[in-house]
Scaffold this motif. Structure first.
Motif: not given
Length: 223
Positions: A7-12, A1-2
């Protein structure tokens, strides 16, 4: 989950970085149609009409260009976006309890006007520094000043020098005299409260000071 969240934050962050580059490149050539401040003002005061007409640099009085340089950022043609001497002086004046004059350059104000929102916090200031770096490296000084003069607030619902020239003096930006340009520049610290015409005693004093600065500054050249 973390890991998914990271991964989502890095992509954003990566997407936002690419978008910031692309939008800065776009505005190197394309007129800025509106700014975040215009949107904020609209939602704050829906009954207040927005006056904004983009004009190219050749249709802006040289007096107006000189007026904002001498009143807002006299080192504009020489610095790389940040006037560290002015920042140090502002810090010293603050320590001495003197009235602090803003140390933001025209480049910083342009970055804030075009890409960001008005706020006083370190996050916003960090973004302002980032966009200032981008425009100083992607745009010419002439383009920075052109965008600034076309986006800065110059009265209630009045944005940009063409709208300001029409609103305050009923003429085009190309026709502004030194006195008229100085009057508009004089209200920039608080354009929603000050009036360029008729000018109060305080604005008249600022206008006279700006005209003297314009005379002393003389000719300037933008790259």
């Amino acid at each position: 989950m973390i890991k998914r969240i990271l991964k989502f934050l890095l992509k954003a962050i990566a997407y936002l970085f690419v978008f910031s580059i692309l939008i800065t490149l776009l505005f190197k050539w394309v007129p800025v149609p509106f700014t975040p401040l215009m949107a904020i003002r609209y939602f704050e005061n829906p009954e207040e009409s927005i006056q904004h007409d983009w004009v190219p640099m050749e249709d802006i009085s040289r007096h107006m260009q000189l007026a904002v340089i001498t009143s807002e950022d006299q080192n504009f043609v020489n610095h790389s976006g940040f006037d560290f001497e002015a920042i140090e002086k502002a810090i010293e004046d603050n320590k001495k309890g003197k009235r602090v004059r803003g140390a933001s350059t025209i480049s910083q104000q342009t970055a804030k006007n075009v890409f960001l929102w008005p706020a006083r916090n370190y996050f916003r200031k960090g973004l302002e520094a980032y966009f200032t770096f981008l425009i100083e490296n992607m745009w010419s000084k002439e383009r920075i000043l052109e965008v600034y003069l076309n986006s800065v607030e110059m009265g209630k619902g009045v944005y940009g020098v063409q709208a300001a020239a029409q609103f305050w003096f009923h003429k085009d930006a190309s026709q502004l005299s030194a006195q008229e340009a100085a009057a508009i520049a004089a209200i920039l610290p608080n354009p929603r409260e000050y009036r360029a015409n008729p000018a109060s005693n305080y604005i008249q004093g600022r206008k006279n000071w700006i005209v003297r600065q314009m005379w002393n500054y003389g000719k300037f050249k933008l790259d």
